[in-house]
Design a protein around this motif. Structure first.
Motif, PDB file in Angstrom:
ATOM      1  N   GLY A   1      -2.675  14.365 -13.129  1.00 60.71           N
ATOM      2  CA  GLY A   1      -3.848  14.797 -12.385  1.00 60.71           C
ATOM      3  C   GLY A   1      -4.722  13.676 -11.893  1.00 60.71           C
ATOM      4  N   VAL A   2      -4.254  12.422 -11.965  1.00 59.23           N
ATOM      5  CA  VAL A   2      -5.028  11.300 -11.439  1.00 59.23           C
ATOM      6  C   VAL A   2      -5.251  11.496  -9.942  1.00 59.23           C
ATOM      7  CG1 VAL A   2      -4.969   8.831 -10.940  1.00 59.23           C
ATOM      8  CG2 VAL A   2      -4.244   9.667 -13.170  1.00 59.23           C
ATOM      9  N   THR A   3      -6.477  11.348  -9.505  1.00 56.94           N
ATOM     10  CA  THR A   3      -6.809  11.522  -8.096  1.00 56.94           C
ATOM     11  C   THR A   3      -6.823  10.178  -7.380  1.00 56.94           C
ATOM     12  OG1 THR A   3      -9.196  11.293  -8.452  1.00 56.94           O
ATOM     13  CG2 THR A   3      -8.245  13.505  -8.698  1.00 56.94           C
ATOM     14  N   ILE A   4      -6.888  10.256  -6.073  1.00 57.25           N
ATOM     15  CA  ILE A   4      -6.961   9.025  -5.279  1.00 57.25           C
ATOM     16  C   ILE A   4      -8.221   8.245  -5.628  1.00 57.25           C
ATOM     17  CG2 ILE A   4      -7.201   8.134  -2.924  1.00 57.25           C
ATOM     18  CD1 ILE A   4      -5.501  10.498  -1.992  1.00 57.25           C
ATOM     19  N   LEU A   5      -9.319   8.947  -5.816  1.00 57.16           N
ATOM     20  CA  LEU A   5     -10.576   8.270  -6.145  1.00 57.16           C
ATOM     21  C   LEU A   5     -10.482   7.526  -7.475  1.00 57.16           C
ATOM     22  CD1 LEU A   5     -13.251  10.923  -5.056  1.00 57.16           C
ATOM     23  CD2 LEU A   5     -12.656   8.769  -3.920  1.00 57.16           C
ATOM     24  N   GLN A   6      -9.738   8.086  -8.419  1.00 59.66           N
ATOM     25  CA  GLN A   6      -9.565   7.421  -9.704  1.00 59.66           C
ATOM     26  C   GLN A   6      -8.576   6.267  -9.622  1.00 59.66           C
ATOM     27  OE1 GLN A   6      -8.372  11.059 -11.694  1.00 59.66           O
ATOM     28  NE2 GLN A   6     -10.246  11.091 -12.943  1.00 59.66           N
ATOM     29  N   ALA A   7      -7.580   6.399  -8.758  1.00 60.47           N
ATOM     30  CA  ALA A   7      -6.498   5.421  -8.714  1.00 60.47           C
ATOM     31  C   ALA A   7      -6.797   4.219  -7.836  1.00 60.47           C
ATOM     32  CB  ALA A   7      -5.214   6.094  -8.221  1.00 60.47           C
ATOM     33  N   TRP A   8      -7.659   4.384  -6.827  1.00 60.97           N
ATOM     34  CA  TRP A   8      -7.777   3.314  -5.838  1.00 60.97           C
ATOM     35  C   TRP A   8      -8.275   1.990  -6.417  1.00 60.97           C
ATOM     36  CZ3 TRP A   8     -11.876   0.396  -4.400  1.00 60.97           C
ATOM     37  CH2 TRP A   8     -13.157   0.861  -4.649  1.00 60.97           C
TER      38      TRP A   8
ATOM     39  N   THR B   1       0.841  -1.215   0.000  1.00 63.92           N
ATOM     40  CA  THR B   1       0.000   0.000   0.000  1.00 63.92           C
ATOM     41  C   THR B   1       0.870   1.258   0.000  1.00 63.92           C
ATOM     42  OG1 THR B   1      -0.226   0.144   2.431  1.00 63.92           O
ATOM     43  CG2 THR B   1      -1.803  -1.249   1.248  1.00 63.92           C
ATOM     44  N   PHE B   2       2.016   1.201   0.664  1.00 63.36           N
ATOM     45  CA  PHE B   2       2.944   2.340   0.655  1.00 63.36           C
ATOM     46  C   PHE B   2       3.438   2.614  -0.761  1.00 63.36           C
ATOM     47  CE2 PHE B   2       7.535   3.469   0.740  1.00 63.36           C
ATOM     48  CZ  PHE B   2       7.408   4.785   1.168  1.00 63.36           C
ATOM     49  N   HIS B   3       3.861   1.567  -1.456  1.00 66.35           N
ATOM     50  CA  HIS B   3       4.377   1.753  -2.807  1.00 66.35           C
ATOM     51  C   HIS B   3       3.280   2.209  -3.772  1.00 66.35           C
ATOM     52  CE1 HIS B   3       7.962  -1.057  -1.809  1.00 66.35           C
ATOM     53  NE2 HIS B   3       8.309   0.196  -1.693  1.00 66.35           N
ATOM     54  N   LEU B   4       2.045   1.807  -3.506  1.00 62.90           N
ATOM     55  CA  LEU B   4       0.942   2.232  -4.360  1.00 62.90           C
ATOM     56  C   LEU B   4       0.509   3.666  -4.072  1.00 62.90           C
ATOM     57  CD1 LEU B   4      -1.189  -1.052  -4.275  1.00 62.90           C
ATOM     58  CD2 LEU B   4       0.099  -0.157  -6.211  1.00 62.90           C
ATOM     59  N   SER B   5       0.798   4.149  -2.886  1.00 67.34           N
ATOM     60  CA  SER B   5       0.432   5.530  -2.541  1.00 67.34           C
ATOM     61  C   SER B   5       1.515   6.533  -2.939  1.00 67.34           C
ATOM     62  CB  SER B   5       0.147   5.649  -1.037  1.00 67.34           C
ATOM     63  OG  SER B   5       1.336   5.485  -0.276  1.00 67.34           O
ATOM     64  N   GLU B   6       2.743   6.065  -3.100  1.00 62.99           N
ATOM     65  CA  GLU B   6       3.857   6.968  -3.409  1.00 62.99           C
ATOM     66  C   GLU B   6       3.630   7.823  -4.659  1.00 62.99           C
ATOM     67  OE1 GLU B   6       8.277   5.989  -2.132  1.00 62.99           O
ATOM     68  OE2 GLU B   6       7.383   4.270  -3.143  1.00 62.99           O
ATOM     69  N   PRO B   7       3.165   7.247  -5.781  1.00 65.22           N
ATOM     70  CA  PRO B   7       3.020   8.073  -6.988  1.00 65.22           C
ATOM     71  C   PRO B   7       1.954   9.151  -6.854  1.00 65.22           C
ATOM     72  CG  PRO B   7       2.951   5.726  -7.519  1.00 65.22           C
ATOM     73  CD  PRO B   7       2.836   5.838  -6.048  1.00 65.22           C
ATOM     74  N   LEU B   8       1.094   9.051  -5.860  1.00 63.17           N
ATOM     75  CA  LEU B   8       0.028  10.030  -5.664  1.00 63.17           C
ATOM     76  C   LEU B   8       0.438  11.142  -4.709  1.00 63.17           C
ATOM     77  CD1 LEU B   8      -2.899   7.482  -5.331  1.00 63.17           C
ATOM     78  CD2 LEU B   8      -2.386   8.911  -7.314  1.00 63.17           C
ATOM     79  N   SER B   9       1.672  11.100  -4.232  1.00 67.51           N
ATOM     80  CA  SER B   9       2.159  12.110  -3.299  1.00 67.51           C
ATOM     81  C   SER B   9       3.287  12.898  -3.949  1.00 67.51           C
ATOM     82  CB  SER B   9       2.662  11.440  -2.011  1.00 67.51           C
ATOM     83  OG  SER B   9       3.827  10.669  -2.279  1.00 67.51           O
ATOM     84  N   THR B  10       3.664  13.997  -3.298  1.00 66.62           N
ATOM     85  CA  THR B  10       4.783  14.791  -3.800  1.00 66.62           C
ATOM     86  C   THR B  10       6.083  14.425  -3.089  1.00 66.62           C
ATOM     87  OG1 THR B  10       4.347  16.547  -2.174  1.00 66.62           O
ATOM     88  CG2 THR B  10       3.256  16.721  -4.325  1.00 66.62           C
TER      89      THR B  10
END
Length: 370
Positions: free
Chosen positions: A329-336, A28-37
């Motif tokens: 611009g992919v959001t968390i809602l789109q990526a989850w 989950t950490f690796h999947l969240s990384e691209p959505l953060s700065t």
């Protein structure tokens, strides 16, 4: 990172389960990384600390399994056992990374399709040995020592810790080991608190800075786990798996401490977690009682998939990162939904890899290596 060859010794199923919980959080950490700065705003902010938890678990299990067997075991036989346990999945993970390499087409990896096949195969073959590749062979452009499967860096340091244990540290008395662990704890805390980033993240690049980080992150937890296996007086604790799982998740999902203004506060948090909280969790888990068949099966399943999951998930994360980078611009809602698919698919693949590849290969290696 795994316990095996314990023969008649009691098993610690809760520690297996906790290793699986931590492995899932790593994904989950690796999947969240691209959505953060960066590390400041990652949703799974301290997920990288799972590696430090793995090191501590590994040191505990190695000490428990091997400390009292050196009168009938050679250095060669010990290393054979570790290679048999760790290396088949290293090879599988690197192979999966190589197979998917040219398909991760993205603007963040513009040179991928210019990499000649011979260079890809060379990087893969070096990866099979778990030795780091020099920056001249960084075919992905992320300055990783294992550009086909990023997580290989921690296995490199795992092997270093195992070799140090087998050649030197196993001979330490408990007092000498305690002094060694104390010095390593001071070094870890100093690095974490004074780090320019305010955290211990790093260790995956073959340069002086990252090698220091990797060694610092490895030495304390691994040998603290060894010390704990020697001196801990275990009790009997009920509901330990539930409480320890909550503790692991709380530590790894904790938001950034101190923000950008007070980076040192996050270093203090990570130091406390690695030096004190993780040993406490391992102690509680080793002392825990598995009270139901369901809990025992769950711990076994999580333990079984933990190491395969860690080694096979990142080649899929490369595709996920490429998709996000190609769709600004992919959001968390789109990526989850895609992230959930990768998580579930990685768990399934980990179980398949365990049953159809890892266990048969290890059985074959045991016969060949004696």
């Amino acid at each position: 990172m795994n316990n095996n060859n314990l023969f008649t010794k009691p098993h610690y199923p809760i520690l297996d389960g906790l290793r699986g919980i931590a492995a899932i959080i790593v994904v989950t950490f690796h999947l969240s990384e691209p959505l953060s700065t960066g590390n400041l705003d990652n949703l799974v902010n301290h997920g990288y600390l799972a590696v430090d938890f793995f090191f501590l678990l590994s040191g505990f299990v190695i000490g428990y399994a091997y400390d009292d067997r050196w009168h009938k075991m050679t250095l060669g036989s010990f290393l054979k056992r570790r290679v048999e346990r760790l290396h088949p999945l290293v090879i599988l993970g690197m192979t999966l990374g190589a197979i998917g390499f040219y398909f991760t087409d993205s603007a963040i990896w513009p040179l991928i399709h210019t990499v000649p096949l011979w260079k890809l195969l060379l990087v893969m073959l070096i990866g099979y040995t778990i030795l780091p590749v020099p920056l001249a062979l960084d075919i992905r452009g992320w300055e990783e020592m294992h550009p086909l499967n990023s997580v290989g860096w921690s296995l490199f340091f795992e092997y270093i810790a195992n070799i140090l244990y087998a050649t030197i540290v196993r001979k330490f008395s408990n007092k000498a080991l305690a002094v060694f662990v104390f010095i390593a704890a001071v070094a870890l805390a100093h690095f974490a608190i004074t780090s320019p980033k305010g955290d211990v993240s790093g260790g995956w690049t073959l340069n002086a800075e990252h090698m220091r980080i990797g060694i610092t992150r490895t030495i304390y937890p691994f040998f603290a786990g060894l010390l704990l296996s020697r001196v801990a007086k275990l009790t009997r604790i009920r509901n330990a798996f539930t409480w320890c799982s909550i503790l692991v998740a709380t530590v790894l999902y904790m938001p950034r401490i101190g923000g950008a203004e007070h980076l040192w506060l996050n270093g203090v948090y990570e130091s406390v977690c690695i030096i004190f909280v993780f040993p406490l969790i391992v102690y509680l888990g080793a002392s825990g009682i598995v009270s139901t068949k369901t809990e025992r099966k769950l711990c076994k399943f999580l333990g079984d998939i933990s190491y395969p999951l860690y080694l096979v998930h990142y080649p899929f994360v490369y595709f996920y990162v490429a998709w996000i980078s190609n769709n600004k611009g992919v959001t968390i809602l789109q990526a989850w939904p895609y992230a959930l698919l990768i998580l579930c698919g990685s768990i399934v693949l980990a179980y398949v890899a365990l049953k159809w590849y890892d266990e048969p290969v290890r059985k074959w290696l045991r016969k060949k290596l004696g």
